[in-house]
Every structure is written in structure tokens, then in C-alpha cells.
Design a protein around this motif. Sequence first.
Motif, mmCIF file in Angstrom:
data_model
loop_
_atom_site.group_PDB
_atom_site.id
_atom_site.type_symbol
_atom_site.label_atom_id
_atom_site.label_comp_id
_atom_site.label_asym_id
_atom_site.label_seq_id
_atom_site.Cartn_x
_atom_site.Cartn_y
_atom_site.Cartn_z
ATOM 1 N N ILE A 28 -4.742 0.323 7.113
ATOM 2 C CA ILE A 28 -3.399 0.210 6.529
ATOM 3 C C ILE A 28 -3.308 1.029 5.256
ATOM 4 C CG2 ILE A 28 -1.836 -1.400 5.356
ATOM 5 C CD1 ILE A 28 -2.709 -3.521 7.409
ATOM 6 N N ASP A 29 -4.327 0.912 4.404
ATOM 7 C CA ASP A 29 -4.330 1.681 3.161
ATOM 8 C C ASP A 29 -4.285 3.178 3.429
ATOM 9 O OD1 ASP A 29 -4.430 -0.636 1.721
ATOM 10 O OD2 ASP A 29 -6.568 -0.535 1.272
ATOM 11 N N GLN A 30 -5.075 3.618 4.392
ATOM 12 C CA GLN A 30 -5.142 5.051 4.672
ATOM 13 C C GLN A 30 -3.888 5.550 5.373
ATOM 14 O OE1 GLN A 30 -7.349 7.011 3.359
ATOM 15 N NE2 GLN A 30 -8.211 5.183 2.417
ATOM 16 N N ALA A 83 0.825 -1.209 0.000
ATOM 17 C CA ALA A 83 0.000 0.000 0.000
ATOM 18 C C ALA A 83 0.859 1.260 0.000
ATOM 19 C CB ALA A 83 -0.923 -0.002 1.220
ATOM 20 N N LEU A 84 1.977 1.241 0.711
ATOM 21 C CA LEU A 84 2.842 2.412 0.735
ATOM 22 C C LEU A 84 3.491 2.637 -0.633
ATOM 23 C CD1 LEU A 84 3.895 4.680 2.466
ATOM 24 C CD2 LEU A 84 5.732 3.183 3.267
ATOM 25 N N ALA A 85 3.920 1.546 -1.284
ATOM 26 C CA ALA A 85 4.471 1.675 -2.635
ATOM 27 C C ALA A 85 3.415 2.189 -3.602
ATOM 28 C CB ALA A 85 5.016 0.327 -3.109
ATOM 29 N N PHE A 86 2.183 1.704 -3.454
ATOM 30 C CA PHE A 86 1.067 2.146 -4.300
ATOM 31 C C PHE A 86 0.805 3.638 -4.122
ATOM 32 C CE2 PHE A 86 -3.440 3.198 -4.517
ATOM 33 C CZ PHE A 86 -3.787 2.763 -5.784
ATOM 34 N N ALA A 87 0.724 4.099 -2.873
ATOM 35 C CA ALA A 87 0.412 5.500 -2.606
ATOM 36 C C ALA A 87 1.500 6.423 -3.124
ATOM 37 C CB ALA A 87 0.207 5.717 -1.104
ATOM 38 N N THR A 96 -1.604 6.083 2.616
ATOM 39 C CA THR A 96 -1.966 7.317 1.916
ATOM 40 C C THR A 96 -1.611 8.545 2.753
ATOM 41 O OG1 THR A 96 -3.796 6.124 0.883
ATOM 42 C CG2 THR A 96 -3.832 8.512 0.705
ATOM 43 N N LEU A 97 -1.627 8.385 4.066
ATOM 44 C CA LEU A 97 -1.244 9.485 4.965
ATOM 45 C C LEU A 97 0.225 9.841 4.801
ATOM 46 C CD1 LEU A 97 -1.877 11.315 7.450
ATOM 47 C CD2 LEU A 97 -1.270 9.355 8.885
ATOM 48 N N ALA A 147 -5.956 11.339 4.399
ATOM 49 C CA ALA A 147 -5.751 9.975 4.874
ATOM 50 C C ALA A 147 -5.833 9.898 6.396
ATOM 51 C CB ALA A 147 -4.396 9.461 4.403
ATOM 52 N N GLY A 148 -5.316 10.927 7.081
ATOM 53 C CA GLY A 148 -5.421 10.946 8.536
ATOM 54 C C GLY A 148 -6.867 11.014 8.997
#
Length: 411
Positions: A157-159, A28-32, A162-163, A274-275
Motif C-alpha cells: 500500500i505504501d509503495q 499513505a497517498l496523502a503522505f507521499a 509512492t508510485l 515505487a513500482g
Amino acid sequence: MSAAVMPRHARHIAGLVGGIYLPRTADALAFAMSTYGIPLLVLATTNSAALTGAAFALEWIPRLAAFGWAGSVVDRRGASVVFHLASLGRALALAAGAVLLYLHPSGIGASVTVMVLAATTGVLTEFSYIAAETAGAAAGRRAGARAHRVQAVLLGIDQTATLTGPALAGLLLLTGPPQMLVVITALSLLAALLALRTPPSPVAPARAPKNQTDAGLLTGWRTIRSLPALGWLVTGLTLSNLATGLFQAAGPVIVVQHFGQSTTAVGLVWSAAAGATLLAVTICRFAIDRLGLWPVGAACAALASLACLAAAQAPDYRSYLFLVALLMAGEGGMTVVLRTLRSRLIPPEKFGSTLSVTILILLLPFPVAGVLTALTPPEALGHVITVCAALQALGLFCAFARLRTDPALHV
């Protein structure tokens, strides 16, 4: 404590953390970082609103084209295998892009590299995302009545990604594009390694259709049509995503050119969003326990609609940031409802195909938003966003009015 004497609940939690949550975090971090970093890179390089919108569309169109095939492959090969290979392939593509941008930091070569990288990583990311979602849905089914808690953690986790992802991408971009791509490469490699611990998902019976993409899409479409609750919710969220996608595509133009802020401020908008979403997801996790899916989903839909209409008329950067954060918080709550319904209603052997079609429908507005941004003069973007916000409010009202008495949301 050995696995033989570890309590069953503790083993279940350990399995979720090691096999589901950690791989999803790295992916998810790589995606964001890639999703928000590449359009920022285009704007910083070209200073063109049209090319920024075009890059956003180019980033999403190949992703949409990959969904039918991705779902079919996950159903037939298993989530862990596809997750590993897709993350590894993305790491290799990003590493190649970093080398090319280091050798050719500007000019046509750099522009072509970034555009090709957007399309390539987009396709591979959708394979890893479908695989991760399939594994997460299987974990949710194993959790039984607590499925919404698993989905809330996954969305959290996704958010969280994104945060931190957009802001980190913006900061790394200040040091240079290769540095940003190297960090995303490392995260993709980590996701590939962690994916080896992901539990296997149910695999569909072996068949040899002439066209696996068409077969997967057809299976998923039939499944959605047989599940009215899922169909109505997907319809409402699709209209909502047109407004959300327009904020994402036009965000660099609005923040940098209209409000006069830096590219880092663009990442700050989505990090703040995201937060707020992470907080909303945490609240929804407990609210669903007490109130059920429909009341929580309807309240989040109302919040998203009102915030979107107000954000279209935001007078300054601070109010824009705050209203976009509220919009995404409402979207996050509705996503918890959607994910819970998906894991509850979709048959396990058809999950990958149905998930692919669901996400394909939900993401169709994003390339449309990129095209609208590319074709709309910057001074007219506010009017276009207002129209899309009105469509969002109408779509969500109709969807949740129809779902009010649906038994699937009152289990």
C-alpha cells in the motif's frame, strides 16, 4: 451474508480491509504527495538547490522531534484515536495552506507558507503513521505465522501510494499549488473518516510521567537494546537510508539541473521506484514463505548496495531512473523483513514507543541528507552520493553477516 454466518476467515479479511488497509491507503497517498510535492514546489518557486535542500531538512526535522511523543501518545490513547485526530489536523493545516497560497501565490509570503506547511504536516503525518503502523502490527500478531503477509500488503500500500503520489503531485503542481493542496486535504479527510473503523490497539497502563516524550523514548530504546536482531537490522538500514535520503533530497537538483528534465520527471523517478518496490515486495512475500527472512533480506541488501553504487555514477536520466528503481526495490524487500521482525519481537504494550524510536533512528539520515544537499555544490553531489553508497554497502554487509545465525530470522 450477515456477520453471524460469515466464515471466520472472511470476517478477518473484511476487518483487515475496512479497518487497516483502506485507512492506510488514504493516509499513505496523502503522505507521499506532501513529502515529494513540497520540495518540488520550493524548487519551482525559487529555482534554488540550496533552498530545496533546506526545505527537505525542514520537512524532516520536526517529524523526528515528534516521534517520542507520538509513540507515547499512541501507547496510552490507542491507535485509532490518534490516527483519526492526526489525519483531521493535517487536513485542516493543508486547507489553510491552500487558501494562503491562493491569496499570495508568490513572494516571501508564499515561501513562508510552504515552509511552515512542510513542518506542520510533517509532525501530524508522523502521528498518523505511528498509529497506522501500531494498528498494522496488531493485525500482524493476530495473523500469527502469516504476519509477513500482512506486512507485505501494508508495504505494498505504501509503495502504491509512492508510485502514484509523486507523479500526481507533479501533475497537479502544473495547475497550481492550491489545487495540489486541495487534493491532499481531501485524502487526509478521507483517512480521518476511515480511521474511525480501525480496531483498538493494546493500551499501556495509565501513568503520569513528568515527560511523556522522554519516557516513551527511553522505553523504546531499552526494548531495542534487548532485541539484538532488531538492533542490527536497524543499524544497517540507518546507514542505507543516508544514501537513499541523499537521492531524495538531491533528486530535484540532479534531474532538473544536471539531466535537464522537468519537475514532472522527478516524480516519475520515484513513481518508477515505487513500482519496482511493489513488485519486489510481492516477490518477497512468497520468497519468505519458502526461504525464510535472512536469505531474502540478504539478497535485497546486496541488490540495494550494488544499485546505489551504480546510480551515483549514472550517465543519463534513463539509467538514473532504472538504478534508483533497483535501489528502492532492494530497500522494499529489507523493509518487509524489518516490519515482520518488529511485529514478531516487540511486546504489544510497548510497540508504539519502540516503533517511534526505531523510525526515529531510521529517519535521522534524511535531514542530514537535506543539509548535505544544501551545502554541496551541484557538480559535487555525485562524489558525496558515492561516499554514502560505500557506507551503505559496508553497513548492510556487517548487519546481515551478524544476523546470519540469529534465531529471530530463522523462525
